[in-house]
Scaffold this active site. Structure first.
Site, PDB file in Angstrom:
ATOM      1  N   PHE A  11       0.861  -1.190   0.000  1.00  0.00           N
ATOM      2  CA  PHE A  11       0.000   0.000   0.000  1.00  0.00           C
ATOM      3  C   PHE A  11       0.891   1.232   0.000  1.00  0.00           C
ATOM      4  O   PHE A  11       0.716   2.163   0.769  1.00  0.00           O
ATOM      5  CB  PHE A  11      -0.952  -0.037   1.207  1.00  0.00           C
ATOM      6  N   LYS A 125       9.919  -6.054  -9.450  1.00  0.00           N
ATOM      7  CA  LYS A 125      10.908  -6.702 -10.319  1.00  0.00           C
ATOM      8  C   LYS A 125      11.659  -7.819  -9.599  1.00  0.00           C
ATOM      9  O   LYS A 125      12.136  -8.764 -10.232  1.00  0.00           O
ATOM     10  CB  LYS A 125      11.921  -5.651 -10.813  1.00  0.00           C
ATOM     11  N   GLY A 206      10.730  15.583 -10.014  1.00  0.00           N
ATOM     12  CA  GLY A 206      10.146  14.352  -9.470  1.00  0.00           C
ATOM     13  C   GLY A 206      10.364  13.147 -10.372  1.00  0.00           C
ATOM     14  O   GLY A 206       9.698  12.120 -10.213  1.00  0.00           O
ATOM     15  N   GLU A 209      14.341   9.270  -8.326  1.00  0.00           N
ATOM     16  CA  GLU A 209      14.063   8.856  -6.944  1.00  0.00           C
ATOM     17  C   GLU A 209      14.930   9.710  -6.010  1.00  0.00           C
ATOM     18  O   GLU A 209      15.991  10.204  -6.432  1.00  0.00           O
ATOM     19  CB  GLU A 209      14.509   7.404  -6.741  1.00  0.00           C
ATOM     20  N   ASP A 220      18.655  -0.565 -12.490  1.00  0.00           N
ATOM     21  CA  ASP A 220      17.211  -0.662 -12.745  1.00  0.00           C
ATOM     22  C   ASP A 220      16.968  -1.142 -14.185  1.00  0.00           C
ATOM     23  O   ASP A 220      16.169  -2.053 -14.418  1.00  0.00           O
ATOM     24  CB  ASP A 220      16.560   0.707 -12.513  1.00  0.00           C
ATOM     25  N   LYS A 224      15.187  -4.818 -15.565  1.00  0.00           N
ATOM     26  CA  LYS A 224      14.081  -4.854 -16.538  1.00  0.00           C
ATOM     27  C   LYS A 224      14.498  -5.647 -17.777  1.00  0.00           C
ATOM     28  O   LYS A 224      13.714  -6.442 -18.321  1.00  0.00           O
ATOM     29  CB  LYS A 224      13.661  -3.444 -16.930  1.00  0.00           C
TER      30      LYS A 224
HETATM   31  N1  LIG Z   1       6.544   3.827  -8.155  1.00  0.00           N
HETATM   32  C1  LIG Z   1       6.466   3.544  -9.470  1.00  0.00           C
HETATM   33  O1  LIG Z   1       6.205   4.411 -10.321  1.00  0.00           O
HETATM   34  C2  LIG Z   1       6.651   2.120  -9.926  1.00  0.00           C
HETATM   35  C3  LIG Z   1       6.531   1.806 -11.298  1.00  0.00           C
HETATM   36  C4  LIG Z   1       6.671   0.461 -11.704  1.00  0.00           C
HETATM   37  C5  LIG Z   1       6.954  -0.515 -10.749  1.00  0.00           C
HETATM   38  N2  LIG Z   1       7.106  -0.159  -9.431  1.00  0.00           N
HETATM   39  C6  LIG Z   1       7.381  -1.213  -8.461  1.00  0.00           C
HETATM   40  O2  LIG Z   1       6.230  -1.374  -7.624  1.00  0.00           O
HETATM   41  C7  LIG Z   1       6.627  -1.756  -6.310  1.00  0.00           C
HETATM   42  C8  LIG Z   1       6.037  -0.796  -5.292  1.00  0.00           C
HETATM   43  O3  LIG Z   1       6.536   0.503  -5.516  1.00  0.00           O
HETATM   44  P1  LIG Z   1       6.041   1.723  -4.603  1.00  0.00           P
HETATM   45  O4  LIG Z   1       6.591   2.950  -5.209  1.00  0.00           O
HETATM   46  O5  LIG Z   1       4.568   1.613  -4.377  1.00  0.00           O
HETATM   47  O6  LIG Z   1       6.809   1.370  -3.205  1.00  0.00           O
HETATM   48  P2  LIG Z   1       6.575   2.020  -1.784  1.00  0.00           P
HETATM   49  O7  LIG Z   1       5.831   3.322  -1.922  1.00  0.00           O
HETATM   50  O8  LIG Z   1       7.880   2.007  -1.088  1.00  0.00           O
HETATM   51  O9  LIG Z   1       5.561   0.999  -1.016  1.00  0.00           O
HETATM   52  C9  LIG Z   1       5.949  -0.264  -0.623  1.00  0.00           C
HETATM   53  C10 LIG Z   1       4.794  -0.957   0.085  1.00  0.00           C
HETATM   54  O10 LIG Z   1       5.219  -2.306   0.313  1.00  0.00           O
HETATM   55  C11 LIG Z   1       5.022  -2.616   1.689  1.00  0.00           C
HETATM   56  N3  LIG Z   1       6.036  -3.590   2.098  1.00  0.00           N
HETATM   57  C12 LIG Z   1       7.369  -3.422   2.144  1.00  0.00           C
HETATM   58  N4  LIG Z   1       7.957  -4.555   2.567  1.00  0.00           N
HETATM   59  C13 LIG Z   1       6.959  -5.444   2.807  1.00  0.00           C
HETATM   60  C14 LIG Z   1       6.917  -6.775   3.288  1.00  0.00           C
HETATM   61  N5  LIG Z   1       8.029  -7.424   3.632  1.00  0.00           N
HETATM   62  N6  LIG Z   1       5.718  -7.392   3.402  1.00  0.00           N
HETATM   63  C15 LIG Z   1       4.592  -6.743   3.074  1.00  0.00           C
HETATM   64  N7  LIG Z   1       4.561  -5.462   2.621  1.00  0.00           N
HETATM   65  C16 LIG Z   1       5.736  -4.842   2.498  1.00  0.00           C
HETATM   66  C17 LIG Z   1       5.160  -1.300   2.428  1.00  0.00           C
HETATM   67  O11 LIG Z   1       4.528  -1.422   3.700  1.00  0.00           O
HETATM   68  P3  LIG Z   1       4.624  -0.270   4.837  1.00  0.00           P
HETATM   69  O12 LIG Z   1       3.680   0.816   4.388  1.00  0.00           O
HETATM   70  O13 LIG Z   1       4.146  -0.970   6.073  1.00  0.00           O
HETATM   71  O14 LIG Z   1       6.057   0.160   4.887  1.00  0.00           O
HETATM   72  C18 LIG Z   1       4.447  -0.382   1.450  1.00  0.00           C
HETATM   73  O15 LIG Z   1       3.046  -0.470   1.648  1.00  0.00           O
HETATM   74  C19 LIG Z   1       8.165  -1.765  -6.313  1.00  0.00           C
HETATM   75  O16 LIG Z   1       8.608  -3.089  -6.508  1.00  0.00           O
HETATM   76  C20 LIG Z   1       8.516  -0.880  -7.506  1.00  0.00           C
HETATM   77  O17 LIG Z   1       9.769  -1.215  -8.071  1.00  0.00           O
HETATM   78  C21 LIG Z   1       6.948   1.117  -9.001  1.00  0.00           C
END
Ligand SMILES: NC(=O)c1ccc[n+]([C@@H]2O[C@H](COP(=O)([O-])OP(=O)(O)OC[C@H]3O[C@@H](n4cnc5c(N)ncnc54)[C@H](OP(=O)(O)O)[C@@H]3O)[C@@H](O)[C@H]2O)c1
Length: 342
Positions: A11, A125, A206, A209, A220, A224
């Protein structure tokens, strides 16, 4: 109308965008795709919310990470295993971050979901770099589906082009610009900015990262590329098999010299078949104006598949943010549930 349970793990930025998208698209999913997706569980690292019989999780569209953990229905310690056991199988949607070396903890959760008869989609990934072949095999064995469009460039439909649009053709090599941050920095450097100025602009807008190390070092893009290549060529190569050279201060000079000669430097990810094996690399490369990826500038991404019968097929663009990633997960769910067929 097909009613399907959805359990969401993660989330963060993507998970929240996915929850909002499910609410926003409810009517069109029902009307055009005949799908009634019921969000029955939302989990983060600390626990989650599991809906009871006949209800969905409460409205979380306006909640942030702490809003979930602070919700009166939040169960501390609730884990994916318990959710997967307690609900009727539907789609397990995973968007946490796991390292490419082990893929854990997502790999274990995805394996469990598939073995319990759930379909699975992921944006993460890590588990794909570690064992995408094993996950695809687990889905086949269980008679379920597994898709991961969002992991190879968010909304850029790279994996789908390779799997579906090029069916019957032999893909001989893949070249891609798979990281938006480095492409933005290189584009700016080609226009005369220093590496530091270009990276600062990427941060301000933005695009980069807060810690862009994995992007600028090429890691990264390497992950991919590995995922795409293993999918296309049916191999199980590991991240250590990709030769990686990222951007460095010297690249700014190269970018300026290339621009003066009507060329561009791109961080090119390549997978080339040689002698029955695939050579994988990510490194700065000079492209001339005739290259299909020459026009992919700024934070855009793109990929070209070179084939034996269909020529070179290029796809570029696609939103590269959490909403784009969430939309790719939703697309995967629609395709898995079979409401669209050619
Ligand atoms: N952001 C993008 O634009 C984008 C695009 C393509 C792919 N992705 C991929 O999508 C994924 C999520 O990205 P994001 O930006 O949403 O990350 P994020 O904002 O850091 O959110 C990570 C979420 O994962 C939860 N989490 C972390 N470790 C966990 C565990 N061991 N068990 C259960 N939940 C866990 C966290 O929980 P807490 O809230 O409790 O910390 C948080 O809710 C990543 O793998 C990223 O590479 C992201």
């Amino acid at each position: 109308m097909t009613t399907t349970n959805v359990a969401l793990l993660g989330f963060g930025n993507v998970g929240r965008a996915f929850v909002r998208l499910l609410a926003e698209k409810r009517a069109s999913l029902a009307g055009r795709d005949g799908l009634d997706l019921r969000l029955k569980a939302v989990l983060c690292a600390r626990g989650g919310i599991l809906a009871g019989e006949g209800e969905d999780v409460p409205d979380l569209a306006g909640a942030d990470r702490e809003g979930l953990a602070g919700h009166p229905r939040f169960e501390r310690g609730l884990n994916p295993g318990a959710v997967l056991r307690r609900l009727k199988p539907g789609v397990f949607a995973e968007c946490i971050s796991s390292p490419p070396e082990t893929g854990e903890p997502a790999l274990g959760h995805l394996r469990e979901a598939l073995s319990r008869g759930w379909h699975a989609v992921t944006a993460d990934k890590g588990p794909l770099a570690a064992d995408a072949g094993g996950l695809r095999e687990a889905a086949r064995a269980a008679g379920t589906g597994f898709r991961f469009s969002a992991a190879t460039g968010a909304a850029l439909p790279a994996a789908d082009i390779a799997l579906f649009s090029l069916a019957g053709a032999e893909i001989e090599s893949i070249q891609g610009i798979l990281n938006g941050t480095t492409n933005f920095v290189l584009t700016r450097m080609g226009r005369g900015e220093s590496y530091e100025e270009a990276l600062a602009a990427a941060r301000r807008l933005g695009i980069a990262e807060p810690d862009p190390t994995r992007d600028v070092e090429g890691l990264d893009a390497a992950v991919k590329l590995l995922i795409l290549s293993n999918l296309v060529f049916g191999e199980s190569r590991q991240i250590g098999d990709v030769r990686v050279r990222g951007l460095s201060a010297a690249t700014a000079d190269e970018a300026r010299r290339a621009a003066a000669a009507g060329r561009k430097i791109k961080l090119l990810a390549s997978a080339v078949r040689r002698g029955g094996r695939t050579e994988l690399s990510v490194e700065p490369a000079v492209l001339d104006a005739g290259h299909p990826l020459f026009g992919v500038d700024g934070a855009e991404k793109g990929v070209t598949f070179f084939t034996d019968t269909m020529g070179a097929v290029t796809v570029s663009g696609g939103k590269s943010d959490p909403r784009g990633a969430a939309a790719a997960m939703l697309k995967d769910i629609i395709l898995l549930l079979g409401s669209r067929r050619p």
